[in-house]
Design an enzyme around this catalytic site. Structure first.
Site, PDB file in Angstrom:
ATOM      1  N   GLU A  16      -5.856  -3.826  -3.569  1.00 17.95           N
ATOM      2  CA  GLU A  16      -6.743  -4.128  -4.703  1.00 17.95           C
ATOM      3  C   GLU A  16      -6.207  -3.524  -5.989  1.00 17.95           C
ATOM      4  O   GLU A  16      -6.189  -4.162  -7.043  1.00 17.95           O
ATOM      5  CB  GLU A  16      -8.149  -3.565  -4.452  1.00 17.95           C
ATOM      6  CG  GLU A  16      -8.845  -4.112  -3.225  1.00 17.95           C
ATOM      7  CD  GLU A  16      -8.581  -3.270  -1.988  1.00 17.95           C
ATOM      8  OE1 GLU A  16      -7.430  -2.810  -1.772  1.00 17.95           O
ATOM      9  OE2 GLU A  16      -9.533  -3.072  -1.220  1.00 17.95           O
ATOM     10  N   ASN A  70      -0.957  -3.809  -0.026  1.00 16.46           N
ATOM     11  CA  ASN A  70      -0.775  -2.361   0.028  1.00 16.46           C
ATOM     12  C   ASN A  70       0.712  -2.036   0.151  1.00 16.46           C
ATOM     13  O   ASN A  70       1.476  -2.756   0.796  1.00 16.46           O
ATOM     14  CB  ASN A  70      -1.608  -1.700   1.132  1.00 16.46           C
ATOM     15  CG  ASN A  70      -1.454  -2.313   2.502  1.00 16.46           C
ATOM     16  OD1 ASN A  70      -1.109  -3.487   2.649  1.00 16.46           O
ATOM     17  ND2 ASN A  70      -1.713  -1.529   3.540  1.00 16.46           N
ATOM     18  N   CYS A  72      -3.210   0.877  -2.611  1.00 16.65           N
ATOM     19  CA  CYS A  72      -3.976  -0.183  -1.957  1.00 16.65           C
ATOM     20  C   CYS A  72      -3.695  -1.546  -2.599  1.00 16.65           C
ATOM     21  O   CYS A  72      -3.296  -1.639  -3.769  1.00 16.65           O
ATOM     22  CB  CYS A  72      -5.467   0.097  -2.071  1.00 16.65           C
ATOM     23  SG  CYS A  72      -6.046   1.530  -1.169  1.00 16.65           S
TER      24      CYS A  72
HETATM   25  N1  THU Z   1      -5.960  -0.036   2.061  1.00 17.79           N
HETATM   26  C1  THU Z   1      -6.016  -0.996   1.081  1.00 17.79           C
HETATM   27  O1  THU Z   1      -5.002  -1.602   0.735  1.00 17.79           O
HETATM   28  N2  THU Z   1      -7.208  -1.245   0.502  1.00 17.79           N
HETATM   29  C2  THU Z   1      -8.366  -0.574   0.793  1.00 17.79           C
HETATM   30  O2  THU Z   1      -9.365  -0.767   0.120  1.00 17.79           O
HETATM   31  C3  THU Z   1      -8.405   0.370   1.901  1.00 17.79           C
HETATM   32  C4  THU Z   1      -7.106   0.704   2.517  1.00 17.79           C
HETATM   33  C5  THU Z   1      -4.664   0.279   2.668  1.00 17.79           C
HETATM   34  C6  THU Z   1      -4.170   1.643   2.340  1.00 17.79           C
HETATM   35  C7  THU Z   1      -3.221   1.908   3.470  1.00 17.79           C
HETATM   36  O3  THU Z   1      -1.962   1.334   3.159  1.00 17.79           O
HETATM   37  C8  THU Z   1      -3.824   1.131   4.635  1.00 17.79           C
HETATM   38  O4  THU Z   1      -4.767   0.240   4.074  1.00 17.79           O
HETATM   39  C9  THU Z   1      -4.508   1.996   5.665  1.00 17.79           C
HETATM   40  O5  THU Z   1      -5.397   2.858   5.075  1.00 17.79           O
END
Ligand code: THU
Length: 127
Positions: A55, A42, A53
């Site tokens: 993914e 992220n 994110c």
């Molecule tokens: N986040 C992800 O990287 N993947 C997800 O599927 C859910 C949330 C990250 C976004 C943000 O940087 C942190 O987690 C908190 O929400």
């Protein structure tokens, strides 16, 4: 590549997470049909909504390099400084992005083992 090895690559990618605002670090490792691996973390921003994110970082890396055939994704997430022990379920936006390229049975590897995309997104938006 086995699931454990893919998760280890997700854990390695998580070390690069830029998450000063949430303090929640996520890593992903995407295996493609030709055996390539694309990892992501992220990446947050002072303008919060601009963050991406882990993914989607991994998926966009793969697609932008011409690779759209995905075999599995491993994802791990936890607050910075903690070991990711509980499953980090992908957010709805990431599930929809997976659904653009993957079928219902696409394997999603989390801390508690293997799932499939349709468990988390039983129906997807389509034009
Ligand atoms: N986040 C992800 O990287 N993947 C997800 O599927 C859910 C949330 C990250 C976004 C943000 O940087 C942190 O987690 C908190 O929400």
């Amino acid at each position: 590549m086995d699931q454990k090895a893919l998760m280890q690559l997700a854990e390695k990618a998580r070390e690069s997470a830029y998450c000063s605002y949430s303090g929640f670090a996520v890593g992903a490792a995407l295996l493609t049909a030709d055996g390539s691996i694309y990892t992501g973390c992220n990446v947050e921003n002072a303008s919060y909504s601009l963050g991406c994110c882990a993914e989607r970082t991994a998926i966009f890396k793969a697609v932008s390099e011409g690779n759209r055939e995905f075999t599995a994704i491993a994802i791990c997430g936890a607050p910075v400084g903690q070991v990711p022990a509980t499953p980090c379920i992908p957010c709805g936006a990431c599930l929809q992005v997976m659904a653009e390229f993957c079928g219902d049975e696409f394997p999603v590897i989390l801390a508690d083992g293997e799932h499939v995309l349709s468990e988390f997104l039983p129906k997807r938006f389509a034009l």
